[in-house]
Design an enzyme around this catalytic site. Sequence first.
Site, short mmCIF file in Angstrom:
data_model
loop_
_atom_site.label_atom_id
_atom_site.label_comp_id
_atom_site.label_asym_id
_atom_site.label_seq_id
_atom_site.Cartn_x
_atom_site.Cartn_y
_atom_site.Cartn_z
N GLY A 1 4.10 22.78 7.65
CA GLY A 1 4.57 23.99 6.97
C GLY A 1 6.08 24.03 6.80
N VAL A 2 6.72 22.85 6.76
CA VAL A 2 8.16 22.78 6.55
C VAL A 2 8.49 21.78 5.45
CG1 VAL A 2 8.86 23.44 8.89
CG2 VAL A 2 8.41 21.03 8.36
N ASP B 1 -2.65 9.05 -5.02
CA ASP B 1 -2.39 8.94 -6.46
C ASP B 1 -3.68 8.96 -7.27
OD1 ASP B 1 -0.82 8.79 -8.72
OD2 ASP B 1 -0.73 6.59 -8.73
N HIS C 1 -0.25 10.79 -10.87
CA HIS C 1 1.04 10.82 -11.57
C HIS C 1 0.89 10.93 -13.08
CE1 HIS C 1 0.66 6.29 -11.95
NE2 HIS C 1 1.22 6.56 -13.10
N GLY D 1 1.21 3.15 -19.55
CA GLY D 1 0.06 3.76 -20.23
C GLY D 1 -1.26 3.30 -19.66
N ASN D 2 -1.26 2.16 -18.93
CA ASN D 2 -2.48 1.69 -18.26
C ASN D 2 -2.82 2.52 -17.02
OD1 ASN D 2 -1.83 -1.38 -19.51
ND2 ASN D 2 -3.99 -0.87 -19.22
N SER D 3 -1.88 3.31 -16.54
CA SER D 3 -2.12 4.11 -15.33
C SER D 3 -3.40 4.92 -15.45
CB SER D 3 -0.95 5.06 -15.09
OG SER D 3 0.11 4.44 -14.45
#
Length: 420
Positions: A315-316, A184, A154, A257-259
């Site tokens: 595929g949908v 993530d 993210h 910001g620590n992500s």
Amino acid sequence: MFENNGYNHNENERQNFDLNRMNYYQPYSTPSGEQRPPERKKHRKGRNMALVLAGCMVVSGAAGFGGGYAALKLMGGDSGTVIYRSVVTEGTSSSSSGEELSVSQVVEKVSPSVVEITAEVVGSGGFFSSQTVSASAGSGVIISEDGTIVTNNHVIEGANKVTVRLYDGTEYDAEIVGADSKTDLAVLKIDAEGLTAAVIGSSDSLQVGDTAIAVGNPLGELGGTVTNGIISALNREVTVEGENMSLLQTNAAINPGNSGGGLFNSKGELIGIVNAKTSGNGVEGLGFAIPIDTAMPVIEQLISQGYVGGRSKAGVTLVDIQDFSTAMRYGVQYLGVYVYSVEEGSGAEKAGLQQGDCILEADGEQISQVSDFKSVIENHNPGDTISLTVLRDGRAKTLDLTLDESVPEQPEVQTTGVLQ
């Protein structure tokens, strides 16, 4: 017509935190179009790294790292990328082996391995402007001396340009080697040599109460910030943007910001990648990190092939219609899970799925929301065939769907060369 609402999380799962209480940790963002401060010295990113796992393990003595470390060598072209893992002597735990360090000693050791990350997204400015540039900031951890960096998906998702700033202030353009929204995690590469890489520890051997030290870039402008605490819980089930994740919980202060930053143990070993925090009023001391033993298999696949293999897809694109006002807006008669779009050439197209189909059953399981369908797909391998029952024009229809392997498209990231 239909809107793409994506996959919805199951709000009834025991011990899960709903996102209204446990907000996904958002990277710090600057206002759209805001000018960034003058950039420091920057180096152009280097060659593409199509890294292949070579499986070369070299063991060597290293005081303070559980008695030794192993070098996992990932080969790319004519060069090798080495990731250092700690080795714990059989029969010992993380709290009893190796040399315990003070917090200041850990900080001195690991700070050069933690970087600041800025991701720029270029968008349309509408009628009065040709384009807008928004920026978000996060953190990352160097895991090889030649510039391989781990962060959160993210942090860099949708970015047209990614910049990495090292502990000494040097800035580099970064290439996105691979990213995975499910876990993530993302891997970046900068054209650098001789960097200080973090030593990979073990999260499986952690105990509640063990020391936890977080290093990152809170608010996108306080790089190198250190907070400390303990491991508050292991294997905490948290729902993050519809994905159920099993995370480490810590009371070390975690801020925007620590992500993507590092969570380290008392020996200076990387034990987690920070990715979530609480934001409820009156609640504090609840930060979360992806356990490193969970992260490393994903990281190695991202390095070797740019994505995580072996995952199935139908595929949908689906949309949940769970109330009558939404049904009226979409022009459908019944509540349920509807096909919004069908990917060209996919197993769904070959099976005959069409936009507007309402999926009633998949592999014998009743489908009442998108997460039900997602669970069925995740329990099968690419190449498996499952039976679908769909409602079309008021009639039930049975289709056989052969699943494809999910291979995400890699983002294009701009580079600008050297800025003096």
